[in-house]
Design a protein around this motif. Structure first.
Motif, PDB file in Angstrom:
ATOM      1  N   ALA A 395      36.459  26.258  44.651  1.00 43.95           N
ATOM      2  CA  ALA A 395      35.932  26.181  43.281  1.00 43.95           C
ATOM      3  C   ALA A 395      34.562  26.848  43.200  1.00 43.95           C
ATOM      4  O   ALA A 395      34.273  27.600  42.263  1.00 43.95           O
ATOM      5  N   ASP A 396      33.699  26.577  44.190  1.00 47.10           N
ATOM      6  CA  ASP A 396      32.372  27.188  44.201  1.00 47.10           C
ATOM      7  C   ASP A 396      32.480  28.704  44.392  1.00 47.10           C
ATOM      8  O   ASP A 396      31.753  29.476  43.757  1.00 47.10           O
ATOM      9  N   ALA A 397      33.363  29.117  45.276  1.00 49.99           N
ATOM     10  CA  ALA A 397      33.557  30.565  45.508  1.00 49.99           C
ATOM     11  C   ALA A 397      34.063  31.243  44.243  1.00 49.99           C
ATOM     12  O   ALA A 397      33.666  32.377  43.928  1.00 49.99           O
ATOM     13  N   PHE A 398      34.935  30.554  43.493  1.00 51.11           N
ATOM     14  CA  PHE A 398      35.474  31.139  42.269  1.00 51.11           C
ATOM     15  C   PHE A 398      34.392  31.244  41.188  1.00 51.11           C
ATOM     16  O   PHE A 398      34.333  32.236  40.458  1.00 51.11           O
ATOM     17  N   ILE A 399      33.535  30.260  41.082  1.00 52.53           N
ATOM     18  CA  ILE A 399      32.437  30.317  40.106  1.00 52.53           C
ATOM     19  C   ILE A 399      31.531  31.509  40.408  1.00 52.53           C
ATOM     20  O   ILE A 399      31.109  32.247  39.506  1.00 52.53           O
ATOM     21  N   LEU A 400      31.251  31.712  41.687  1.00 51.61           N
ATOM     22  CA  LEU A 400      30.423  32.851  42.078  1.00 51.61           C
ATOM     23  C   LEU A 400      31.079  34.172  41.681  1.00 51.61           C
ATOM     24  O   LEU A 400      30.403  35.107  41.245  1.00 51.61           O
ATOM     25  N   TYR A 401      32.397  34.253  41.812  1.00 51.03           N
ATOM     26  CA  TYR A 401      33.125  35.468  41.441  1.00 51.03           C
ATOM     27  C   TYR A 401      33.208  35.614  39.931  1.00 51.03           C
ATOM     28  O   TYR A 401      32.894  36.671  39.363  1.00 51.03           O
ATOM     29  N   ASP A 402      33.622  34.553  39.255  1.00 55.81           N
ATOM     30  CA  ASP A 402      33.935  34.622  37.827  1.00 55.81           C
ATOM     31  C   ASP A 402      32.674  34.719  36.965  1.00 55.81           C
ATOM     32  O   ASP A 402      32.658  35.417  35.949  1.00 55.81           O
ATOM     33  N   THR A 403      31.609  34.045  37.391  1.00 56.31           N
ATOM     34  CA  THR A 403      30.394  33.992  36.576  1.00 56.31           C
ATOM     35  C   THR A 403      29.344  35.008  37.024  1.00 56.31           C
ATOM     36  O   THR A 403      28.666  35.619  36.195  1.00 56.31           O
ATOM     37  N   TYR A 404      29.228  35.210  38.340  1.00 56.47           N
ATOM     38  CA  TYR A 404      28.145  36.041  38.854  1.00 56.47           C
ATOM     39  C   TYR A 404      28.621  37.359  39.480  1.00 56.47           C
ATOM     40  O   TYR A 404      27.803  38.127  39.980  1.00 56.47           O
ATOM     41  N   GLY A 405      29.914  37.597  39.463  1.00 52.60           N
ATOM     42  CA  GLY A 405      30.413  38.877  39.955  1.00 52.60           C
ATOM     43  C   GLY A 405      30.394  39.028  41.460  1.00 52.60           C
ATOM     44  O   GLY A 405      30.444  40.143  41.975  1.00 52.60           O
ATOM     45  N   PHE A 406      30.313  37.923  42.207  1.00 56.34           N
ATOM     46  CA  PHE A 406      30.309  37.985  43.663  1.00 56.34           C
ATOM     47  C   PHE A 406      31.748  38.127  44.168  1.00 56.34           C
ATOM     48  O   PHE A 406      32.533  37.186  44.024  1.00 56.34           O
ATOM     49  N   PRO A 407      32.120  39.248  44.767  1.00 57.16           N
ATOM     50  CA  PRO A 407      33.445  39.312  45.391  1.00 57.16           C
ATOM     51  C   PRO A 407      33.570  38.200  46.433  1.00 57.16           C
ATOM     52  O   PRO A 407      32.599  37.878  47.127  1.00 57.16           O
ATOM     53  N   VAL A 408      34.733  37.602  46.551  1.00 59.61           N
ATOM     54  CA  VAL A 408      34.885  36.492  47.487  1.00 59.61           C
ATOM     55  C   VAL A 408      34.597  36.944  48.920  1.00 59.61           C
ATOM     56  O   VAL A 408      34.109  36.171  49.752  1.00 59.61           O
ATOM     57  N   GLU A 409      34.880  38.234  49.205  1.00 57.28           N
ATOM     58  CA  GLU A 409      34.581  38.743  50.548  1.00 57.28           C
ATOM     59  C   GLU A 409      33.083  38.699  50.832  1.00 57.28           C
ATOM     60  O   GLU A 409      32.650  38.460  51.966  1.00 57.28           O
ATOM     61  N   LEU A 410      32.267  38.944  49.786  1.00 55.24           N
ATOM     62  CA  LEU A 410      30.822  38.897  49.959  1.00 55.24           C
ATOM     63  C   LEU A 410      30.361  37.465  50.193  1.00 55.24           C
ATOM     64  O   LEU A 410      29.493  37.198  51.032  1.00 55.24           O
ATOM     65  N   THR A 411      30.966  36.539  49.473  1.00 51.13           N
ATOM     66  CA  THR A 411      30.656  35.123  49.701  1.00 51.13           C
ATOM     67  C   THR A 411      31.024  34.736  51.131  1.00 51.13           C
ATOM     68  O   THR A 411      30.265  34.016  51.811  1.00 51.13           O
ATOM     69  N   GLU A 412      32.205  35.188  51.598  1.00 49.82           N
ATOM     70  CA  GLU A 412      32.621  34.911  52.973  1.00 49.82           C
ATOM     71  C   GLU A 412      31.595  35.450  53.972  1.00 49.82           C
ATOM     72  O   GLU A 412      31.234  34.779  54.947  1.00 49.82           O
ATOM     73  N   GLU A 413      31.140  36.662  53.720  1.00 53.01           N
ATOM     74  CA  GLU A 413      30.214  37.301  54.654  1.00 53.01           C
ATOM     75  C   GLU A 413      28.894  36.548  54.736  1.00 53.01           C
ATOM     76  O   GLU A 413      28.368  36.288  55.828  1.00 53.01           O
ATOM     77  N   ILE A 414      28.340  36.189  53.580  1.00 55.91           N
ATOM     78  CA  ILE A 414      27.059  35.474  53.562  1.00 55.91           C
ATOM     79  C   ILE A 414      27.209  34.080  54.171  1.00 55.91           C
ATOM     80  O   ILE A 414      26.356  33.626  54.936  1.00 55.91           O
TER      81      ILE A 414
END
Length: 886
Positions: A395-414
């Motif tokens: 859910a947090d990863a999706f919010i980052l993607y949907d609201t802030y444009g963070f690709p999930v791969e970038l979230t994974e990397e960080i």
């Protein structure tokens, strides 16, 4: 060909020299040099061009007949399957170049191996005793060739399993064993235990695929009638070997891009820590990829290729942030990449404006949300670690993607940098729910034109084309589409797509633009702006100017004859142009693409060299001679084998049926072509080349005008010359010299201005020494210098710090409207107290609507709010006085 015991030294070659020597080696051995295909492949099953063999896949699969038996190419490729390793290993990339030689039923294992060995050891100078080869464990034939004909010791020929040394296009179809060449960096370690998986010692640089079998649905292998060769030599890997670099990134193929990024970050790559070097490598690799993707027509989006591009750009931006770069920078790094690669891929220069615009737009969009997204992610990571969770929720990863444009791969990397994972299963569930909500929000979904036609195919017959002999026809409306959706009727003002039972309109194909014209009937008028083909169905795109149109209506279809004549003139001119190129430049020249518009033509062709001004003049004169001679067209339909036997020119990659249309101007040109043409070359009137350039390795482009467009072209240039002559009070023939003199004067004036600016900055800064405030052993100077540019400001800060001794200097300036320049220079003792110039000036710049950073002792920044400069400098002074107070 036994291996000599003499030691050879690898030749120190640039990346460009390696590429050219490879292509020349195989060209000298009867291979046709082909240009790199686009990164957007013709194969619909593949998202991006991932290998040098991909453009030849239809040939290998037996779906298309090759026009030659041997070919060689330098193919640009992109792979993102192991993107997390980019920058962290010596040889992983997203963008790379694959040098390949290919045989289509001609030579096979013995010749492929012999040439690979000759190229590696004699052309590139690799020591035979530093090359180890692998073969498929059951391929006794290849093993014997390496051992008995090449002379490699048996213990240096490693047998490997199918996972490593057997290539297949899929579960069924052509396949075969591989043989790979590895370079040994440390031969002194001996041959007792060769482990090719030790990539610190061995690097695979050349892969030879022997396609000799066909695999059926039950897995049975049957020998192919035609045995093919598919090879790939990694340009970056060979550059690492020959340039004696520790990794691919430090070769001349990538390192200049890294240096450009390092300069923006005010870093020295060789002195940077490991994490900074990784970020610089990621930027160097990804910028190569994104410049080529955009040049080939990809735009950033959340779908397919566009998503790959967006993901890469955002990784570049984030790694720039890790280096302390706060301001937009991708365009500057892209400029370095374009300059570096333009010689091999000239289309980068031609598309430079589009590349920069796309990068600037995408970087700006990401920066707008990056701060908030990074803050939220940092909070999420901190919370997960505080509660001893092992991963971030979907859910947090999706919010980052949907609201802030963070690709999930970038979230994974960080997250991975902090030892955390991401719950991808729940992330995908969140994504599926959003798509379901999106579908529910729309009562209907518009179909694409293609989708609607697929549904209508059972009811709509193939369109009968009448345009070769008729410019008008009475016909019937078979289908009407609006916004891609099939409808019964369309009224005045509606943009429509109309399918007719018969049509005189030429549909866009073979490089020729579709006809324009009108559809009319009882109180009906549709202006047709374009015509395209979907299979055998012609789709007329236009606007209902009057009345309404419906299925079954009888209409009169009338093309715009003036536009058709212009297209005919330009299309025939491309045929004459190709014939002139073959006659004057090289008989082996072949078409690589074309555009036939109403006002211009473009012809792309394979050619190993740039054309000279003399070449272009001779080509233009030859085409105009053929036009003046009035050669009559002979148009016939022939079986394709008969047409080729007569010498008709076919375009590589074009699909032809059993029977083909041949356009023959006897003694001049004969080509397979479905386009429209003049009946006599005299109808063209005139031909004029407007430009010649390179668009990729081995591919040139000529742009020209023919027929009435020549007069338009000449009138425009005559008008420009008249205006310039009036403005400069000079005769047309005097203009070049007059402009050259003005350019020289302007250059001299700019140089004088730069000198004056530097002197002014020195004079102004010298007056500031007395304004410095003493704080024990330190002196602090914070001031504004009016009208000084960033470079001069930096020099002033460095000189002032030298005069002050131990202390800190912060200077600000407004060099031009809406722009702020800032610089901070700290002495070693100030840095030891915990103050860092990069972080300090970056924070001050934010007060002026900007950012920046750099080294602990010297850093620059900028902003866009000059009105905030006085306040920002006051805060800087206060912070320094507090931090350095005794």
């Amino acid at each position: 060909m036994p291996v000599s015991r003499s030691q050879s030294q690898p030749h120190m070659l640039s990346g460009a020299e390696i590429r050219q020597k490879f292509l020349s080696f195989y060209a000298d051995r009867g291979h046709k040099v082909l240009p790199s295909a686009s990164l957007i492949p013709e194969d619909p099953t593949v998202l991006l061009t991932i290998a040098g063999m991909l453009p030849f896949k239809p040939i290998f699969l037996g779906q298309r007949q090759a026009d030659y038996e041997r070919a060689t190419s330098a193919q640009k490729c992109i792979r993102t399957n192991d993107i997390e390793n980019v920058g962290r290993t010596a040889r992983h990339h997203t963008f790379f170049e694959m040098l390949g030689n290919f045989s289509f039923g001609d030579y096979f294992k013995e010749q492929a191996i012999a040439w690979a060995w000759e190229l590696s050891t004699q052309v590139f100078g690799l020591s035979p005793h530093q090359v180890v080869v692998s073969v498929f464990e059951e391929d006794d034939e290849a093993f014997a060739i390496w051992r008995d004909q090449i002379g490699i010791a048996a213990h240096r020929i490693i047998r490997m399993g199918a996972a490593d040394n057997f290539w297949a296009a899929g579960p069924t179809g052509p396949c075969g064993p591989c043989s790979e060449l590895y370079y040994d960096f440390y031969p002194e370690q001996g041959d007792e235990a060769i482990d090719l998986e030790d990539d610190s010692r061995f690097i695979e640089f050349y892969n030879l695929v022997f396609m000799q079998y066909n695999r059926d649905s039950e897995g049975t292998l049957t020998p192919l009638q035609n045995q093919n060769i598919d090879t790939g030599l990694g340009l970056e890997r060979m550059a690492q070997i020959l340039q004696k670099k520790p990794n691919n990134y430090e070769t001349d193929l990538i390192f200049p891009i890294i240096q450009a990024a390092a300069a923006i970050a005010d870093l020295d790559y060789t002195q940077a820590d490991e994490s900074a070097q990784v970020s610089l490598k990621v930027i160097g690799d990804h910028v190569r990829a994104v410049t080529h993707l955009i040049a080939d027509g990809v735009k950033a989006s959340n779908e397919e290729r566009g998503y790959v591009l967006r993901r890469l750009i955002r990784r570049v931006v984030r790694h720039g942030r890790l280096l302390g770069i706060e301001q937009p920078f991708t365009v500057k790094v892209a400029e370095a990449a374009i300059d570096l690669m333009a010689a091999a891929y000239p289309n980068l220069k031609e598309r430079e404006v589009a590349i920069k615009a796309e990068l600037e737009r995408e970087e700006k969009r990401f920066l707008e949300t990056l701060d908030r997204g990074e803050k939220l992610l940092a909070e999420t990571i901190a919370q997960a670690m505080a509660t001893q969770q092992s991963q971030i929720s979907g859910a947090d990863a999706f919010i980052l993607y949907d609201t802030y444009g963070f690709p999930v791969e970038l979230t994974e990397e960080i997250a991975a940098e902090q030892g955390l994972g991401v719950d991808l299963a729940s992330y995908q569930a969140e994504m599926a729910q959003q798509k379901a909500r999106s579908r529910a929000a729309h009562e209907t979904i518009d179909l694409t034109v293609q989708g609607s036609l697929d549904k209508l195919a059972e009811h709509v017959h193939s369109t009968e084309f009448l345009g070769y002999s008729a410019s008008a026809a009475e016909t019937q409306v078979e289908a009407v589409l609006v916004a891609g959706k099939a409808v019964e009727q369309a009224k005045t003002g509606t943009m429509v797509q109309v399918v007719l039972s018969q049509t005189p309109f030429y549909a866009e194909s073979g490089g020729q633009i579709g006809d324009r014209g009108y559809l009319s009937g009882d109180n009906l008028l549709i202006r047709v702006e374009d015509v395209k083909k979907e299979g055998d169905i012609f789709v007329h795109f236009g606007r209902v100017e009057r009345g309404q149109v419906g299925i079954g209506d009888r209409v009169s279809a009338q093309i715009d004859r003036a536009c058709r004549r212009r297209a005919q003139a330009n299309h025939t001119a491309t045929h004459l142009l190709q014939a002139a190129l073959k006659k004057i430049v090289d008989s082996s020249i072949s078409q690589a693409g074309s555009l036939v518009d109403f006002d211009r033509l473009r012809f792309d062709f394979n050619c190993p060299r740039a054309l000279t001004a003399e070449d272009l003049q001779q080509i233009e004169e030859q085409v105009n001679t053929w036009i003046a001679e009035g050669h009559q067209a002979d148009v016939v339909i022939l079986p394709i084998d008969d047409a080729k036997a007569r010498g008709a020119v076919a375009m590589f990659g074009e699909k032809y049926g059993d029977e083909v249309r041949v356009i023959d101007f006897p003694g001049v040109s004969m080509e397979l072509c479905g386009g429209t043409h003049v009946s006599n070359t005299a109808e063209i009137g005139a031909f004029k080349i407007t430009s010649e350039s390179g668009i990729s390795a081995g591919v040139r482009r000529i742009e020209a005008v023919a027929g009435p467009a020549v007069l338009d072209y000449l009138n425009l240039r005559d008008q420009v010359v008249r205006e310039l002559s009036d403005r400069f009070k000079a005769k047309p023939e005097e203009l070049p010299e007059r402009i050259a003199n003005l350019q020289a004067e302007l250059k001299s004036a700019h140089k004088a201005i730069d000198t004056l600016k530097s002197e002014l900055a020195q004079a102004k800064s010298a007056q500031l020494v007395s304004d410095a405030k003493s704080l024990g052993d330190f002196k602090v100077l914070v001031s504004a210098l009016e009208g000084v540019d960033a470079e001069a400001l930096k020099g002033a800060a460095e000189r002032l710090l030298q005069k002050l001794g131990e202390g800190a200097v912060v200077l600000g300036s407004v060099p031009e409207a809406d722009k702020v320049s800032l610089v901070a220079a700290f002495s070693p003792a100030v840095v030891k107290k915990g103050l860092q110039a990069g972080k300090f000036i970056g924070a001050i710049a934010k007060l002026c609507g900007g950012g920046g950073g750099g080294r602990p002792n010297l850093a620059q920044a900028g902003g866009r709010q000059p009105e905030k400069l006085e306040e920002a400098l006051a805060i800087a002074s206060q912070q320094l006085l507090e931090a350095l107070a005794p």
